[in-house]
Design an enzyme around this catalytic site. Sequence first.
Site, PDB file in Angstrom:
ATOM      1  CB  THR A  69      -0.878  -0.118   1.145  1.00  0.00           C
ATOM      2  OG1 THR A  69      -1.867   1.007   1.142  1.00  0.00           O
ATOM      3  CG2 THR A  69      -0.354  -0.118   2.619  1.00  0.00           C
ATOM      4  CE  LYS A  73      -1.240   0.250  -3.846  1.00  0.00           C
ATOM      5  NZ  LYS A  73      -2.707   0.675  -3.909  1.00  0.00           N
ATOM      6  CG  ASN A  97      -2.639  -4.524  -5.405  1.00  0.00           C
ATOM      7  OD1 ASN A  97      -2.288  -5.311  -6.478  1.00  0.00           O
ATOM      8  ND2 ASN A  97      -3.435  -4.588  -4.744  1.00  0.00           N
ATOM      9  CG  ASP A 110      -4.954  -1.339  -6.072  1.00  0.00           C
ATOM     10  OD1 ASP A 110      -5.585  -1.943  -5.198  1.00  0.00           O
ATOM     11  OD2 ASP A 110      -4.124  -0.763  -5.961  1.00  0.00           O
ATOM     12  NE  ARG A 159      -2.260  18.473  -4.986  1.00  0.00           N
ATOM     13  CZ  ARG A 159      -1.725  18.008  -3.940  1.00  0.00           C
ATOM     14  NH1 ARG A 159      -2.293  18.475  -2.655  1.00  0.00           N
ATOM     15  NH2 ARG A 159      -0.584  17.202  -3.958  1.00  0.00           N
ATOM     16  CB  THR A 160       0.575  18.542 -10.030  1.00  0.00           C
ATOM     17  OG1 THR A 160       0.636  18.561  -8.709  1.00  0.00           O
ATOM     18  CG2 THR A 160       1.735  18.713 -10.962  1.00  0.00           C
TER      19      THR A 160
HETATM   20  P1  NDP Z   1      -0.683   8.330  -4.409  1.00  0.00           P
HETATM   21  O1  NDP Z   1       0.231   8.737  -3.218  1.00  0.00           O
HETATM   22  O2  NDP Z   1       0.094   7.687  -5.654  1.00  0.00           O
HETATM   23  O3  NDP Z   1      -1.628   9.520  -5.115  1.00  0.00           O
HETATM   24  C1  NDP Z   1      -1.143  10.747  -5.253  1.00  0.00           C
HETATM   25  C2  NDP Z   1      -2.213  11.573  -6.044  1.00  0.00           C
HETATM   26  O4  NDP Z   1      -3.205  12.321  -4.959  1.00  0.00           O
HETATM   27  C3  NDP Z   1      -1.468  12.663  -6.788  1.00  0.00           C
HETATM   28  O5  NDP Z   1      -2.432  12.812  -7.909  1.00  0.00           O
HETATM   29  C4  NDP Z   1      -1.662  13.755  -5.864  1.00  0.00           C
HETATM   30  O6  NDP Z   1      -1.754  15.122  -6.729  1.00  0.00           O
HETATM   31  C5  NDP Z   1      -3.005  13.714  -5.208  1.00  0.00           C
HETATM   32  N1  NDP Z   1      -3.360  14.339  -4.139  1.00  0.00           N
HETATM   33  C6  NDP Z   1      -2.717  14.234  -2.754  1.00  0.00           C
HETATM   34  N2  NDP Z   1      -3.264  15.191  -1.749  1.00  0.00           N
HETATM   35  C7  NDP Z   1      -4.227  15.851  -2.653  1.00  0.00           C
HETATM   36  C8  NDP Z   1      -5.083  16.781  -2.253  1.00  0.00           C
HETATM   37  N3  NDP Z   1      -4.876  17.292  -0.716  1.00  0.00           N
HETATM   38  N4  NDP Z   1      -5.888  17.393  -2.999  1.00  0.00           N
HETATM   39  C9  NDP Z   1      -5.793  16.973  -4.119  1.00  0.00           C
HETATM   40  N5  NDP Z   1      -5.128  15.810  -4.458  1.00  0.00           N
HETATM   41  C10 NDP Z   1      -4.227  15.440  -3.897  1.00  0.00           C
HETATM   42  O7  NDP Z   1      -1.616   7.406  -3.713  1.00  0.00           O
HETATM   43  P2  NDP Z   1      -2.574   5.976  -4.314  1.00  0.00           P
HETATM   44  O8  NDP Z   1      -2.860   6.614  -5.738  1.00  0.00           O
HETATM   45  O9  NDP Z   1      -1.581   4.769  -4.174  1.00  0.00           O
HETATM   46  O10 NDP Z   1      -3.855   6.031  -3.290  1.00  0.00           O
HETATM   47  C11 NDP Z   1      -5.046   6.947  -3.838  1.00  0.00           C
HETATM   48  C12 NDP Z   1      -5.815   6.851  -2.615  1.00  0.00           C
HETATM   49  O11 NDP Z   1      -6.622   5.555  -2.990  1.00  0.00           O
HETATM   50  C13 NDP Z   1      -5.503   6.649  -1.219  1.00  0.00           C
HETATM   51  O12 NDP Z   1      -6.527   7.393  -0.405  1.00  0.00           O
HETATM   52  C14 NDP Z   1      -5.659   5.421  -0.807  1.00  0.00           C
HETATM   53  O13 NDP Z   1      -5.756   5.099   0.363  1.00  0.00           O
HETATM   54  C15 NDP Z   1      -6.905   4.884  -1.941  1.00  0.00           C
HETATM   55  N6  NDP Z   1      -6.631   3.634  -2.301  1.00  0.00           N
HETATM   56  C16 NDP Z   1      -7.933   2.673  -1.890  1.00  0.00           C
HETATM   57  C17 NDP Z   1      -7.787   1.203  -2.226  1.00  0.00           C
HETATM   58  C18 NDP Z   1      -8.825   0.507  -1.978  1.00  0.00           C
HETATM   59  O14 NDP Z   1      -8.875  -0.806  -2.065  1.00  0.00           O
HETATM   60  N7  NDP Z   1     -10.063   0.966  -1.566  1.00  0.00           N
HETATM   61  C19 NDP Z   1      -6.812   0.723  -3.051  1.00  0.00           C
HETATM   62  C20 NDP Z   1      -5.795   1.651  -3.402  1.00  0.00           C
HETATM   63  C21 NDP Z   1      -5.779   3.068  -3.179  1.00  0.00           C
HETATM   64  P3  NDP Z   1      -0.273  15.816  -6.982  1.00  0.00           P
HETATM   65  O15 NDP Z   1       0.087  15.099  -8.325  1.00  0.00           O
HETATM   66  O16 NDP Z   1      -0.871  17.162  -7.459  1.00  0.00           O
HETATM   67  O17 NDP Z   1       0.640  15.547  -5.822  1.00  0.00           O
END
Ligand code: NDP
Length: 271
Positions: A69, A73, A97, A110, A159-160
Amino acid sequence: MFEWRDAPRADFAVIGDPVAHSLSPKMHNAAYAHLELPLRYTAIRVERGEVASALEHLRDSGYRGVNVTVPHKEEVLGWIERYEPMEPMPAQELPVNTVELRGRTGTNTDAPGFLRTLASALPSPLVGKRVLLLGAGGSARALALGLESAGYEVSIFNRTRSKAGALVAGLSLRARVLERPDPDGVGLIVNATASGISGEAPEVLWERAPSSAVAYDLYYTAGPTRFMHAAERHGLQAIDGRAMLMEQGALSFEWWLGETAPREVMMKAVL
Ligand code: NDP
Protein backbone atom coordinates in the site's frame (compact mmCIF):
# COMPACT_ATOMS: atom_id res chain seq x y z
CA MET A 1 1.36 -3.65 13.41
CA PHE A 2 5.03 -4.66 13.30
CA GLU A 3 8.30 -3.12 12.09
CA TRP A 4 9.72 -5.27 9.29
CA ARG A 5 12.87 -6.24 11.21
CA ASP A 6 10.60 -7.57 14.01
CA ALA A 7 8.10 -9.32 11.74
CA PRO A 8 6.47 -12.28 13.50
CA ARG A 9 6.03 -15.72 11.93
CA ALA A 10 3.23 -15.40 9.41
CA ASP A 11 2.40 -16.21 5.79
CA PHE A 12 1.13 -12.97 4.26
CA ALA A 13 1.24 -9.27 5.14
CA VAL A 14 0.41 -5.80 3.97
CA ILE A 15 3.41 -3.46 3.83
CA GLY A 16 3.09 0.33 3.84
CA ASP A 17 3.74 3.49 5.83
CA PRO A 18 1.46 4.28 7.59
CA VAL A 19 -0.09 0.83 7.77
CA ALA A 20 -1.54 0.48 11.28
CA HIS A 21 -4.99 1.59 10.04
CA SER A 22 -5.16 -1.13 7.35
CA LEU A 23 -8.18 -3.44 7.42
CA SER A 24 -6.40 -6.06 5.29
CA PRO A 25 -5.23 -8.25 8.23
CA LYS A 26 -8.77 -8.42 9.62
CA MET A 27 -10.20 -9.22 6.19
CA HIS A 28 -7.68 -11.93 5.20
CA ASN A 29 -7.60 -13.55 8.65
CA ALA A 30 -11.41 -13.75 8.56
CA ALA A 31 -11.16 -15.56 5.20
CA TYR A 32 -8.55 -18.02 6.54
CA ALA A 33 -10.65 -18.72 9.63
CA HIS A 34 -13.77 -19.28 7.51
CA LEU A 35 -11.97 -21.77 5.24
CA GLU A 36 -10.02 -23.28 8.15
CA LEU A 37 -6.71 -22.49 6.47
CA PRO A 38 -3.71 -22.55 8.84
CA LEU A 39 -2.46 -19.15 7.65
CA ARG A 40 -1.75 -15.78 9.26
CA TYR A 41 -1.75 -12.27 7.77
CA THR A 42 -0.10 -9.27 9.50
CA ALA A 43 0.52 -5.54 8.92
CA ILE A 44 4.16 -4.49 8.61
CA ARG A 45 5.56 -0.97 8.49
CA VAL A 46 8.28 -0.41 5.93
CA GLU A 47 9.87 3.00 5.39
CA ARG A 48 10.57 4.43 1.97
CA GLY A 49 13.88 3.15 0.56
CA GLU A 50 13.70 -0.09 2.58
CA VAL A 51 11.25 -2.07 0.44
CA ALA A 52 13.84 -4.38 -1.17
CA SER A 53 15.53 -5.24 2.16
CA ALA A 54 12.16 -5.76 3.83
CA LEU A 55 10.90 -8.08 1.08
CA GLU A 56 14.09 -10.18 1.18
CA HIS A 57 13.79 -10.42 4.95
CA LEU A 58 10.12 -11.41 4.86
CA ARG A 59 10.72 -14.02 2.15
CA ASP A 60 13.65 -15.49 4.12
CA SER A 61 11.42 -15.56 7.23
CA GLY A 62 8.89 -17.76 5.43
CA TYR A 63 6.35 -15.21 4.15
CA ARG A 64 4.73 -16.21 0.87
CA GLY A 65 3.26 -12.93 -0.27
CA VAL A 66 2.56 -9.30 0.52
CA ASN A 67 0.05 -6.68 -0.40
CA VAL A 68 1.61 -3.28 -0.96
CA THR A 69 0.00 0.00 0.00
CA VAL A 70 0.92 3.72 0.06
CA PRO A 71 3.70 4.74 -0.64
CA HIS A 72 5.44 1.61 -1.95
CA LYS A 73 3.56 0.47 -5.06
CA GLU A 74 6.22 1.96 -7.38
CA GLU A 75 9.27 1.12 -5.26
CA VAL A 76 8.31 -2.55 -5.25
CA LEU A 77 8.67 -2.62 -9.06
CA GLY A 78 12.44 -2.39 -8.53
CA TRP A 79 12.44 -5.69 -6.63
CA ILE A 80 10.11 -7.91 -8.59
CA GLU A 81 11.52 -9.80 -11.57
CA ARG A 82 8.25 -10.47 -13.37
CA TYR A 83 5.02 -8.50 -13.73
CA GLU A 84 1.95 -10.62 -14.40
CA PRO A 85 -1.12 -8.68 -15.59
CA MET A 86 -4.44 -9.84 -14.17
CA GLU A 87 -7.54 -10.33 -16.32
CA PRO A 88 -9.15 -8.21 -17.75
CA MET A 89 -6.18 -5.83 -17.73
CA PRO A 90 -3.90 -5.32 -20.74
CA ALA A 91 -0.21 -6.21 -20.47
CA GLN A 92 1.19 -2.80 -19.51
CA GLU A 93 3.12 -2.78 -16.24
CA LEU A 94 1.25 -1.04 -13.42
CA PRO A 95 2.14 -0.15 -9.84
CA VAL A 96 2.22 -3.44 -7.90
CA ASN A 97 -0.09 -4.08 -4.95
CA THR A 98 0.38 -7.87 -4.73
CA VAL A 99 3.67 -9.78 -4.61
CA GLU A 100 4.48 -13.48 -4.59
CA LEU A 101 7.79 -13.47 -2.76
CA ARG A 102 9.45 -16.76 -3.77
CA GLY A 103 8.90 -16.13 -7.48
CA ARG A 104 9.60 -12.35 -7.16
CA THR A 105 6.40 -11.86 -9.17
CA GLY A 106 4.01 -8.94 -8.88
CA THR A 107 0.56 -8.02 -10.09
CA ASN A 108 -2.02 -5.27 -9.70
CA THR A 109 -5.40 -6.31 -8.32
CA ASP A 110 -6.59 -2.73 -7.62
CA ALA A 111 -7.89 -2.07 -11.13
CA PRO A 112 -9.59 -5.44 -11.74
CA GLY A 113 -11.00 -5.22 -8.21
CA PHE A 114 -12.35 -1.73 -8.85
CA LEU A 115 -13.91 -2.80 -12.17
CA ARG A 116 -15.74 -5.67 -10.47
CA THR A 117 -17.27 -3.25 -7.96
CA LEU A 118 -18.81 -1.21 -10.78
CA ALA A 119 -21.12 -4.14 -11.46
CA SER A 120 -21.78 -5.17 -7.88
CA ALA A 121 -21.33 -2.39 -5.32
CA LEU A 122 -22.72 0.84 -6.75
CA PRO A 123 -25.89 2.28 -5.19
CA SER A 124 -27.47 2.58 -8.64
CA PRO A 125 -26.46 1.48 -12.17
CA LEU A 126 -24.17 3.85 -14.02
CA VAL A 127 -25.75 6.15 -16.55
CA GLY A 128 -23.49 6.20 -19.61
CA LYS A 129 -19.82 5.38 -19.83
CA ARG A 130 -18.21 8.75 -19.11
CA VAL A 131 -15.99 8.98 -16.05
CA LEU A 132 -14.22 11.85 -14.28
CA LEU A 133 -11.11 10.44 -12.62
CA LEU A 134 -9.43 12.61 -9.97
CA GLY A 135 -5.72 12.11 -9.31
CA ALA A 136 -2.64 10.96 -11.18
CA GLY A 137 -0.91 8.72 -8.66
CA GLY A 138 -0.55 4.96 -8.67
CA SER A 139 -4.23 4.12 -8.25
CA ALA A 140 -5.34 6.65 -10.84
CA ARG A 141 -2.89 5.10 -13.32
CA ALA A 142 -4.26 1.60 -12.76
CA LEU A 143 -7.88 2.77 -12.88
CA ALA A 144 -7.40 4.89 -16.00
CA LEU A 145 -6.01 1.89 -17.87
CA GLY A 146 -8.67 -0.43 -16.48
CA LEU A 147 -11.58 1.90 -17.22
CA GLU A 148 -10.41 2.71 -20.71
CA SER A 149 -9.83 -0.91 -21.63
CA ALA A 150 -13.31 -1.72 -20.30
CA GLY A 151 -14.77 0.80 -22.75
CA TYR A 152 -15.24 3.83 -20.51
CA GLU A 153 -14.51 7.33 -21.77
CA VAL A 154 -12.17 8.80 -19.16
CA SER A 155 -11.38 12.44 -18.31
CA ILE A 156 -8.64 13.04 -15.77
CA PHE A 157 -8.15 16.00 -13.47
CA ASN A 158 -5.15 16.28 -11.19
CA ARG A 159 -4.04 19.17 -8.95
CA THR A 160 -0.69 19.05 -10.76
CA ARG A 161 -1.82 18.97 -14.38
CA SER A 162 1.51 17.86 -15.86
CA LYS A 163 1.27 14.59 -13.93
CA ALA A 164 -2.09 13.79 -15.50
CA GLY A 165 -0.53 14.48 -18.92
CA ALA A 166 2.38 12.17 -18.12
CA LEU A 167 -0.04 9.45 -16.98
CA VAL A 168 -1.99 9.57 -20.23
CA ALA A 169 1.14 9.69 -22.41
CA GLY A 170 2.90 6.94 -20.43
CA LEU A 171 0.08 4.46 -20.97
CA SER A 172 -0.83 5.71 -24.48
CA LEU A 173 -4.41 6.38 -23.38
CA ARG A 174 -7.11 8.27 -25.22
CA ALA A 175 -8.20 9.94 -21.94
CA ARG A 176 -8.66 13.71 -21.89
CA VAL A 177 -6.71 15.81 -19.38
CA LEU A 178 -8.95 18.51 -17.91
CA GLU A 179 -8.02 21.99 -16.74
CA ARG A 180 -10.87 22.04 -14.23
CA PRO A 181 -12.47 19.21 -12.21
CA ASP A 182 -15.60 19.40 -14.33
CA PRO A 183 -18.05 16.46 -14.07
CA ASP A 184 -20.42 17.75 -16.76
CA GLY A 185 -22.14 14.77 -18.44
CA VAL A 186 -20.38 12.00 -16.50
CA GLY A 187 -21.98 8.96 -14.86
CA LEU A 188 -19.17 8.35 -12.39
CA ILE A 189 -16.77 10.58 -10.44
CA VAL A 190 -13.84 8.69 -8.91
CA ASN A 191 -11.62 10.11 -6.18
CA ALA A 192 -8.26 8.39 -6.67
CA THR A 193 -6.29 11.15 -4.93
CA ALA A 194 -4.48 10.66 -1.64
CA SER A 195 -6.27 13.72 -0.17
CA GLY A 196 -8.43 11.63 2.21
CA ILE A 197 -5.34 10.47 4.11
CA SER A 198 -4.81 14.08 5.29
CA GLY A 199 -8.54 14.58 5.98
CA GLU A 200 -9.13 16.61 2.82
CA ALA A 201 -11.23 16.23 -0.31
CA PRO A 202 -10.19 17.11 -3.86
CA GLU A 203 -11.80 20.05 -5.59
CA VAL A 204 -14.81 19.18 -7.81
CA LEU A 205 -17.25 21.52 -9.59
CA TRP A 206 -20.13 19.61 -8.05
CA GLU A 207 -22.82 21.97 -9.33
CA ARG A 208 -21.99 20.77 -12.87
CA ALA A 209 -22.49 17.06 -12.07
CA PRO A 210 -25.62 15.30 -13.39
CA SER A 211 -27.85 14.29 -10.47
CA SER A 212 -27.64 10.66 -11.66
CA ALA A 213 -23.84 10.57 -11.27
CA VAL A 214 -22.30 8.31 -8.64
CA ALA A 215 -19.37 9.59 -6.55
CA TYR A 216 -16.87 6.84 -5.74
CA ASP A 217 -14.15 7.47 -3.15
CA LEU A 218 -11.29 4.96 -3.13
CA TYR A 219 -10.55 6.12 0.39
CA TYR A 220 -12.55 4.93 3.40
CA THR A 221 -12.99 5.97 7.02
CA ALA A 222 -15.26 4.78 9.81
CA GLY A 223 -18.08 7.00 8.48
CA PRO A 224 -18.62 8.83 5.16
CA THR A 225 -15.49 10.54 3.84
CA ARG A 226 -15.25 14.29 3.14
CA PHE A 227 -15.51 13.59 -0.58
CA MET A 228 -18.70 11.58 0.00
CA HIS A 229 -20.15 14.36 2.16
CA ALA A 230 -19.48 16.91 -0.57
CA ALA A 231 -21.14 14.70 -3.20
CA GLU A 232 -24.15 13.98 -1.00
CA ARG A 233 -24.61 17.69 -0.24
CA HIS A 234 -25.11 18.11 -3.99
CA GLY A 235 -27.66 15.29 -4.13
CA LEU A 236 -25.38 12.59 -5.58
CA GLN A 237 -25.12 9.02 -4.33
CA ALA A 238 -21.70 8.16 -2.96
CA ILE A 239 -19.75 5.07 -1.92
CA ASP A 240 -16.39 4.59 -0.21
CA GLY A 241 -13.48 2.27 -0.98
CA ARG A 242 -14.41 -0.70 1.17
CA ALA A 243 -16.01 -2.76 -1.60
CA MET A 244 -12.86 -2.19 -3.68
CA LEU A 245 -10.69 -3.11 -0.70
CA MET A 246 -12.59 -6.38 -0.44
CA GLU A 247 -12.41 -7.14 -4.19
CA GLN A 248 -8.71 -6.36 -4.57
CA GLY A 249 -8.06 -8.46 -1.45
CA ALA A 250 -10.16 -11.35 -2.76
CA LEU A 251 -8.27 -11.27 -6.07
CA SER A 252 -4.91 -11.27 -4.22
CA PHE A 253 -6.11 -14.19 -2.11
CA GLU A 254 -7.07 -16.15 -5.22
CA TRP A 255 -3.83 -15.29 -7.06
CA TRP A 256 -1.73 -16.52 -4.12
CA LEU A 257 -3.73 -19.56 -3.07
CA GLY A 258 -5.60 -20.71 -6.18
CA GLU A 259 -8.80 -21.00 -4.13
CA THR A 260 -12.03 -19.02 -4.41
CA ALA A 261 -12.07 -16.24 -1.81
CA PRO A 262 -15.05 -16.04 0.57
CA ARG A 263 -16.14 -12.56 -0.52
CA GLU A 264 -19.11 -12.19 1.84
CA VAL A 265 -16.96 -13.07 4.85
CA MET A 266 -14.27 -10.63 3.72
CA MET A 267 -16.80 -7.83 3.14
CA LYS A 268 -18.34 -8.35 6.55
CA ALA A 269 -14.88 -8.06 8.12
CA VAL A 270 -14.33 -4.56 6.70
CA LEU A 271 -17.75 -3.05 7.37
P1 NDP B 1 -0.68 8.36 -4.49
O1 NDP B 1 0.15 8.91 -3.39
O2 NDP B 1 0.01 7.70 -5.64
O3 NDP B 1 -1.66 9.51 -5.04
C1 NDP B 1 -1.21 10.77 -5.21
C2 NDP B 1 -2.27 11.60 -5.91
O4 NDP B 1 -3.12 12.25 -4.96
C3 NDP B 1 -1.66 12.66 -6.76
O5 NDP B 1 -2.45 12.78 -7.91
C4 NDP B 1 -1.77 13.89 -5.88
O6 NDP B 1 -1.79 15.09 -6.60
C5 NDP B 1 -3.11 13.66 -5.24
N1 NDP B 1 -3.33 14.40 -3.99
C6 NDP B 1 -2.71 14.21 -2.80
N2 NDP B 1 -3.21 15.06 -1.88
C7 NDP B 1 -4.16 15.80 -2.51
C8 NDP B 1 -5.03 16.84 -2.09
N3 NDP B 1 -5.00 17.29 -0.82
N4 NDP B 1 -5.90 17.36 -2.99
C9 NDP B 1 -5.92 16.90 -4.27
N5 NDP B 1 -5.11 15.92 -4.73
C10 NDP B 1 -4.25 15.37 -3.85
O7 NDP B 1 -1.71 7.37 -3.81
P2 NDP B 1 -2.48 6.13 -4.43
O8 NDP B 1 -2.82 6.38 -5.83
O9 NDP B 1 -1.73 4.89 -4.12
O10 NDP B 1 -3.81 6.11 -3.52
C11 NDP B 1 -4.79 7.09 -3.70
C12 NDP B 1 -5.93 6.84 -2.71
O11 NDP B 1 -6.60 5.62 -3.02
C13 NDP B 1 -5.49 6.72 -1.25
O12 NDP B 1 -6.42 7.40 -0.45
C14 NDP B 1 -5.56 5.23 -0.99
O13 NDP B 1 -5.83 4.95 0.36
C15 NDP B 1 -6.74 4.84 -1.87
N6 NDP B 1 -6.71 3.42 -2.29
C16 NDP B 1 -7.76 2.62 -1.92
C17 NDP B 1 -7.79 1.31 -2.32
C18 NDP B 1 -8.95 0.45 -1.92
O14 NDP B 1 -8.86 -0.77 -2.08
N7 NDP B 1 -10.03 1.01 -1.45
C19 NDP B 1 -6.72 0.71 -3.12
C20 NDP B 1 -5.70 1.65 -3.48
C21 NDP B 1 -5.69 2.95 -3.06
P3 NDP B 1 -0.40 15.80 -7.06
O15 NDP B 1 0.08 15.01 -8.25
O16 NDP B 1 -0.82 17.16 -7.39
O17 NDP B 1 0.53 15.72 -5.89
